[in-house]
Design an enzyme around this catalytic site. Structure first.
Site, PDB file in Angstrom:
ATOM      1  CB  ALA A 209     -65.265 -65.397   9.933  1.00 16.12           C
TER       2      ALA A 209
ATOM      3  CE1 TYR B  26     -79.528 -69.741   1.907  1.00 11.32           C
ATOM      4  CE2 TYR B  26     -81.164 -68.580   1.424  1.00 11.32           C
ATOM      5  CZ  TYR B  26     -79.160 -68.670   1.490  1.00 11.32           C
ATOM      6  OH  TYR B  26     -78.608 -67.331   2.738  1.00 11.32           O
TER       7      TYR B  26
ATOM      8  CB  SER C   4     -82.508 -65.688   4.088  1.00 17.20           C
ATOM      9  OG  SER C   4     -82.255 -65.845   2.504  1.00 17.20           O
TER      10      SER C   4
HETATM   11  P1  NAP Z   1     -70.240 -66.394   1.388  1.00 11.25           P
HETATM   12  O1  NAP Z   1     -69.958 -65.084   0.390  1.00 11.25           O
HETATM   13  O2  NAP Z   1     -70.507 -67.622  -0.371  1.00 11.25           O
HETATM   14  O3  NAP Z   1     -69.589 -67.428   2.681  1.00 11.25           O
HETATM   15  C1  NAP Z   1     -69.474 -68.486   2.990  1.00 11.25           C
HETATM   16  C2  NAP Z   1     -68.732 -68.258   4.148  1.00 11.25           C
HETATM   17  O4  NAP Z   1     -69.505 -69.687   4.705  1.00 11.25           O
HETATM   18  C3  NAP Z   1     -67.479 -69.552   4.230  1.00 11.25           C
HETATM   19  O5  NAP Z   1     -66.307 -68.448   4.815  1.00 11.25           O
HETATM   20  C4  NAP Z   1     -67.299 -70.753   3.907  1.00 11.25           C
HETATM   21  O6  NAP Z   1     -66.435 -70.729   4.555  1.00 11.25           O
HETATM   22  C5  NAP Z   1     -68.400 -70.610   5.102  1.00 11.25           C
HETATM   23  N1  NAP Z   1     -69.123 -72.245   4.904  1.00 11.25           N
HETATM   24  C6  NAP Z   1     -69.392 -72.667   3.553  1.00 11.25           C
HETATM   25  N2  NAP Z   1     -69.983 -73.877   4.620  1.00 11.25           N
HETATM   26  C7  NAP Z   1     -69.268 -74.217   5.837  1.00 11.25           C
HETATM   27  C8  NAP Z   1     -68.946 -74.754   6.264  1.00 11.25           C
HETATM   28  N3  NAP Z   1     -69.747 -76.336   6.020  1.00 11.25           N
HETATM   29  N4  NAP Z   1     -68.410 -75.403   7.448  1.00 11.25           N
HETATM   30  C9  NAP Z   1     -68.466 -74.088   8.089  1.00 11.25           C
HETATM   31  N5  NAP Z   1     -67.368 -72.804   7.126  1.00 11.25           N
HETATM   32  C10 NAP Z   1     -68.362 -73.194   6.003  1.00 11.25           C
HETATM   33  O7  NAP Z   1     -72.535 -66.663   1.874  1.00 11.25           O
HETATM   34  P2  NAP Z   1     -72.565 -65.362   2.344  1.00 11.25           P
HETATM   35  O8  NAP Z   1     -73.062 -64.227   1.435  1.00 11.25           O
HETATM   36  O9  NAP Z   1     -71.322 -64.592   3.157  1.00 11.25           O
HETATM   37  O10 NAP Z   1     -74.113 -66.050   3.567  1.00 11.25           O
HETATM   38  C11 NAP Z   1     -73.161 -65.695   4.827  1.00 11.25           C
HETATM   39  C12 NAP Z   1     -74.581 -65.958   5.669  1.00 11.25           C
HETATM   40  O11 NAP Z   1     -75.303 -65.214   5.407  1.00 11.25           O
HETATM   41  C13 NAP Z   1     -75.479 -67.702   4.748  1.00 11.25           C
HETATM   42  O12 NAP Z   1     -76.081 -67.926   6.666  1.00 11.25           O
HETATM   43  C14 NAP Z   1     -76.365 -67.026   4.069  1.00 11.25           C
HETATM   44  O13 NAP Z   1     -76.830 -67.922   4.298  1.00 11.25           O
HETATM   45  C15 NAP Z   1     -76.800 -65.793   4.501  1.00 11.25           C
HETATM   46  N6  NAP Z   1     -77.526 -64.402   3.772  1.00 11.25           N
HETATM   47  C16 NAP Z   1     -76.556 -64.021   2.357  1.00 11.25           C
HETATM   48  C17 NAP Z   1     -76.819 -63.745   1.901  1.00 11.25           C
HETATM   49  C18 NAP Z   1     -76.369 -62.609   0.715  1.00 11.25           C
HETATM   50  O14 NAP Z   1     -77.251 -61.763  -0.063  1.00 11.25           O
HETATM   51  N7  NAP Z   1     -75.584 -62.694   0.652  1.00 11.25           N
HETATM   52  C19 NAP Z   1     -78.362 -62.910   1.765  1.00 11.25           C
HETATM   53  C20 NAP Z   1     -79.564 -63.502   2.678  1.00 11.25           C
HETATM   54  C21 NAP Z   1     -78.457 -64.792   3.550  1.00 11.25           C
HETATM   55  P3  NAP Z   1     -65.030 -71.448   3.131  1.00 11.25           P
HETATM   56  O15 NAP Z   1     -64.568 -69.879   2.465  1.00 11.25           O
HETATM   57  O16 NAP Z   1     -63.580 -72.096   3.902  1.00 11.25           O
HETATM   58  O17 NAP Z   1     -65.556 -72.281   2.289  1.00 11.25           O
END
Ligand code: NAP
Length: 242
Positions: A9, A153, A140
């Protein structure tokens, strides 16, 4: 006070979800891995809206760290339980399978799939005992249709959808719902290196989604109004064919 734990978050979708659930009246537990500054910014925004929250850093792929963090939380809140869990933390390590390294495969599976398992199993008992719970898993588009360069993924997200459907049937009688959300392309750090101009052409809506739009869906699934929705994988992707 009702508590919602949102993993990952500090940034992106998780941040928007934490802010939205705080607006909905939840006290939000903001998990992150290493980016403390960004997590503190989420908390500041929550408090700026008059909401309450706290930080709870741990690596979702590390069962011992999860146990220690959640034990600590419970000790500080002996009369409370977490009724909403948003398994959102996730990473990408894209590569064609022919070149994919063990580390790229394992890290993505560990974070998305094993993280879901460790945290959900830990919080499930309390939700079942209280006959109230919402588990929302961030899957996703990639887990539904598969995307080249993302075998790791896609596998992790497809498995997350399968686990969502199985668990939903295990706990429905206890009034715990379990759903997955399958976003398409949403504008966050995860997608900032993609060629947005080209990809937009594939999306009927002609744009990437906003984190707040995904957060609205999470808000609905976490609400009492969504009590009869369980075991679903709901797409939010601007009309992309899946
Ligand atoms: P993001 O902007 O890269 O943010 C990732 C978040 O996850 C950050 O808060 C990060 O913490 C945290 N994180 C990563 N590895 C972790 C771990 N091992 N333990 C605890 N926290 C961890 O990603 P996002 O785009 O918001 O994606 C969020 C979710 O939606 C993911 O599951 C992703 O696969 C899914 N998703 C995203 C998209 C898209 O288009 N963006 C599409 C489909 C699905 P830090 O800040 O501390 O690194």
């Amino acid at each position: 006070m009702k508590y919602a734990l949102i993993t990952g978050a500090s940034r992106g979708l998780g941040k928007a979800v934490a802010i939205r659930l705080a607006k909905d009246g939840f006290s939000v537990i903001i998990n992150y891995q290493s980016n403390k500054e960004a997590a503190e910014d989420t908390l500041r925004q929550v408090q700026g809206l008059g909401g309450t929250g706290e930080l709870l850093p741990f690596d979702v792929a590390d069962p011992q760290a999860i146990e220690a963090a959640l034990e600590g939380w419970q000790a500080a809140h002996p009369d409370d339980y977490i009724s909403v869990l948003v398994n959102n933390a996730g990473i990408r390590k894209d590569n064609l399978m022919v070149f994919m390294q063990d580390e790229e495969w394992n890290k993505v599976l560990d974070t998305t799939l094993n993280g879901f398992f460790y945290i959900t199993r830990r919080l499930l008992k309390d939700m079942m005992m209280h006959r109230n719970g919402r588990i929302i898993n961030m899957a996703s588009l990639s887990g539904i249709k598969g995307l080249p360069g993302q075998a790791n993924y896609s596998a992790a997200k497809a498995a997350l959808i399968g686990a969502t459907k199985a668990l939903a049937q295990e706990v429905a009688a206890r009034k715990v719902t379990v759903n997955a959300i399958a976003p398409g392309f949403i504008a966050t750090d995860m997608t900032k290196e993609l060629n947005e101009t080209e990809l937009k052409k594939l999306i009927p809506m002609g744009r990437f989604g906003k984190p707040e739009e995904v957060a609205s869906l999470v808000s609905f699934l976490a609400s009492d109004e969504a009590a009869y929705i369980t075991g679903q994988a709901i797409s939010i992707n601007g009309g992309l064919y899946t």
